[in-house]
Design an enzyme around this catalytic site. Structure first.
Site, PDB file in Angstrom:
ATOM      1  N   GLY A  51      31.366  52.610  43.229  1.00  0.00           N
ATOM      2  CA  GLY A  51      30.987  51.353  43.870  1.00  0.00           C
ATOM      3  C   GLY A  51      32.218  50.610  44.328  1.00  0.00           C
ATOM      4  O   GLY A  51      33.334  51.112  44.230  1.00  0.00           O
TER       5      GLY A  51
ATOM      6  N   CYS B 255      42.940  54.686  45.447  1.00  0.00           N
ATOM      7  CA  CYS B 255      43.045  53.918  44.187  1.00  0.00           C
ATOM      8  C   CYS B 255      43.958  54.616  43.182  1.00  0.00           C
ATOM      9  O   CYS B 255      44.279  54.050  42.142  1.00  0.00           O
ATOM     10  CB  CYS B 255      41.667  53.703  43.563  1.00  0.00           C
ATOM     11  SG  CYS B 255      40.751  52.377  44.359  1.00  0.00           S
TER      12      CYS B 255
ATOM     13  N   TYR C 290      39.113  53.816  37.675  1.00  0.00           N
ATOM     14  CA  TYR C 290      38.598  54.693  38.737  1.00  0.00           C
ATOM     15  C   TYR C 290      39.758  55.540  39.298  1.00  0.00           C
ATOM     16  O   TYR C 290      39.619  56.749  39.502  1.00  0.00           O
ATOM     17  CB  TYR C 290      37.982  53.795  39.810  1.00  0.00           C
ATOM     18  CG  TYR C 290      37.554  54.453  41.085  1.00  0.00           C
ATOM     19  CD1 TYR C 290      36.405  55.237  41.149  1.00  0.00           C
ATOM     20  CD2 TYR C 290      38.274  54.254  42.273  1.00  0.00           C
ATOM     21  CE1 TYR C 290      36.002  55.810  42.350  1.00  0.00           C
ATOM     22  CE2 TYR C 290      37.879  54.824  43.467  1.00  0.00           C
ATOM     23  CZ  TYR C 290      36.746  55.602  43.497  1.00  0.00           C
ATOM     24  OH  TYR C 290      36.352  56.172  44.678  1.00  0.00           O
TER      25      TYR C 290
ATOM     26  N   LYS D 236      40.335  59.684  39.105  1.00  0.00           N
ATOM     27  CA  LYS D 236      40.562  60.506  40.307  1.00  0.00           C
ATOM     28  C   LYS D 236      41.842  61.338  40.149  1.00  0.00           C
ATOM     29  O   LYS D 236      41.877  62.506  40.519  1.00  0.00           O
ATOM     30  CB  LYS D 236      40.688  59.608  41.542  1.00  0.00           C
ATOM     31  CG  LYS D 236      39.384  58.938  41.988  1.00  0.00           C
ATOM     32  CD  LYS D 236      38.400  59.940  42.539  1.00  0.00           C
ATOM     33  CE  LYS D 236      37.205  59.272  43.211  1.00  0.00           C
ATOM     34  NZ  LYS D 236      36.094  60.204  43.419  1.00  0.00           N
TER      35      LYS D 236
ATOM     36  N   GLU E  32      28.043  47.845  46.599  1.00  0.00           N
ATOM     37  CA  GLU E  32      28.513  47.860  47.993  1.00  0.00           C
ATOM     38  C   GLU E  32      29.988  47.483  48.065  1.00  0.00           C
ATOM     39  O   GLU E  32      30.498  46.744  47.240  1.00  0.00           O
ATOM     40  CB  GLU E  32      27.661  46.924  48.866  1.00  0.00           C
ATOM     41  CG  GLU E  32      27.756  45.452  48.568  1.00  0.00           C
ATOM     42  CD  GLU E  32      26.914  44.991  47.379  1.00  0.00           C
ATOM     43  OE1 GLU E  32      26.525  45.823  46.553  1.00  0.00           O
ATOM     44  OE2 GLU E  32      26.680  43.765  47.275  1.00  0.00           O
TER      45      GLU E  32
ATOM     46  N   ARG F  31      48.028  47.445  50.926  1.00  0.00           N
ATOM     47  CA  ARG F  31      48.003  48.895  51.106  1.00  0.00           C
ATOM     48  C   ARG F  31      48.787  49.258  52.353  1.00  0.00           C
ATOM     49  O   ARG F  31      48.772  48.505  53.343  1.00  0.00           O
ATOM     50  CB  ARG F  31      46.553  49.382  51.297  1.00  0.00           C
ATOM     51  CG  ARG F  31      45.614  49.260  50.100  1.00  0.00           C
ATOM     52  CD  ARG F  31      46.197  49.808  48.902  1.00  0.00           C
ATOM     53  NE  ARG F  31      45.268  50.279  47.884  1.00  0.00           N
ATOM     54  CZ  ARG F  31      45.687  50.731  46.711  1.00  0.00           C
ATOM     55  NH1 ARG F  31      46.967  50.748  46.423  1.00  0.00           N
ATOM     56  NH2 ARG F  31      44.840  51.161  45.814  1.00  0.00           N
TER      57      ARG F  31
END
Ligand code: NAD
Length: 325
Positions: free
Chosen positions: A80, A122, A148, A152, A190, A282
């Site tokens: 999410g 991330c 998260y 990954k 979302e 970023r």
């Protein structure tokens, strides 16, 4: 005919990927714990299975004649936007990790020739506005902003280890934020573009729209067709190791809101409220994905022009059904 399994085919990017693979002439098996929410899957076969279970992972990688499928695209994740990432860290680490542990193992042991894993930017540390582009190898030493990202990173490394041991060609993409039609637009999972499209659709002309934080966080947003094109090209390339995929246009959250409001033909007033903002900035190198011919075809305006009308229509239908948004 080439054969592919798309894990997470009931979700946003997986659903679009199935469509692309069908256009490329593949036989496609979609797998997900739920059916697609907004439209029928384009897959030839859709299996509703929980991929945290090893026996389900072992089942989906074989064809009826006992041969393994040619390609596995692993996009299933308990996933999410920032609100979810910061409130469900145990679920993310537990569920997504189990999916990746068992899918990687099942695909490698079955002899699947090519395996795609959907990672995320991330995995990188926070950045300051104006910092030079970060390249893929700079994810190590690791300092992701959230669990998260750690999940990954571990799953990337596991897929690579299995690739080395079993001779499976592993391809790993680190996605930037992805948006487009047929993605989650309400309910807490979302992401920012969909949430802001919903809020703008609900706002009166001249009205207020709430944003989390002061709106200065810098991001890039990649339209889903571009992302799927990157996935497809990367899977069939010789690029080993992780590869960033993202639109090179970086904007603040306030600029994202302005773009959405302009596409909607409304004037809105941002109202800052407390909320999980995530990293400050970023800026990633795309040199690796550029080296295989990928370029983003959709700038933010063009992508929002494809996305906003779909979300505005979902909002209209939900209000007509008497739902509270
Ligand atoms: P999504 O939530 O729409 O799709 C993920 C799908 O995985 C969902 O349909 C969900 O039901 C399925 N799933 C969850 N648990 C499962 C289980 N136990 N068994 C089977 N299926 C299960 O998310 P998305 O935006 O399409 O993301 C796809 C992949 O890309 C994910 O791995 C995500 O982490 C990664 N990613 C997405 C973005 C983005 O901006 N959307 C950015 C970076 C990385």
């Amino acid at each position: 005919m080439r054969t592919a399994v798309v894990c997470g085919a009931g979700g946003f990017i997986g659903g679009h990927l199935v469509e692309r693979l069908k256009r490329e002439g593949y036989w496609v098996r979609g797998v997900d714990i739920k059916r697609p929410e907004f439209r029928r899957s384009a897959a030839d076969e859709f299996l509703k299975l929980d991929l945290r279970m090893p026996r389900n992972c072992a089942r989906v990688v074989y064809l009826l004649d006992g041969r393994p499928v040619d390609e596995v695209y692993q996009l299933a994740a308990d996933m999410g936007g920032m609100g979810f990432i910061h409130s469900a860290e145990c679920e993310i680490m537990h569920n997504s990790m189990l999916i990746n542990v068992h899918m990687t193992d099942a695909a490698a042991r079955a002899g699947v020739p090519r395996y795609f894993f959907s990672s995320s930017v991330c995995v990188y540390r926070d950045m300051k506005p104006g910092e030079p582009e970060m390249r893929e190898e700079e994810a190590i030493p690791a300092h992701p902003d959230n669990e998260y990202g750690w999940e990954k990173l571990y799953s990337e490394r596991m897929a690579q280890a299995y690739g080395r041991r079993f001779g499976m060609k592993v391809r790993i993409a680190r996605f930037q934020n992805c948006y487009g039609p047929y993605g989650t637009w309400r309910g807490g999972r979302e992401k920012a573009p969909a949430a802001l499209c919903r809020k703008v659709a609900l706002a009166a002309d001249g009205g207020e729209v709430e944003i989390w934080g002061d709106g200065s966080a810098v991001r890039s947003y990649t339209y889903v067709d571009d992302m799927v094109d990157g996935i497809f090209r990367l899977m069939h390339s010789d690029l080993e190791g992780a590869v960033n995929i993202g639109c090179p246009q970086y904007v603040t959250v306030l600029e994202l809101l302005e773009c959405i409001a302009s596409v909607a033909g409304k004037k809105v007033v941002p109202k800052s409220v407390p909320g999980p903002v995530g990293v400050q900035s970023r800026n990633f190198s795309n040199e690796r994905i550029y080296s295989i011919g990928w370029r983003s075809q959709f700038d933010l305006r063009r992508g929002i022009e494809q996305t906003y009308p779909w979300i505005a229509e979902q909002v209209r239908l939900a209000l007509r059904r008497g739902e509270t948004l």
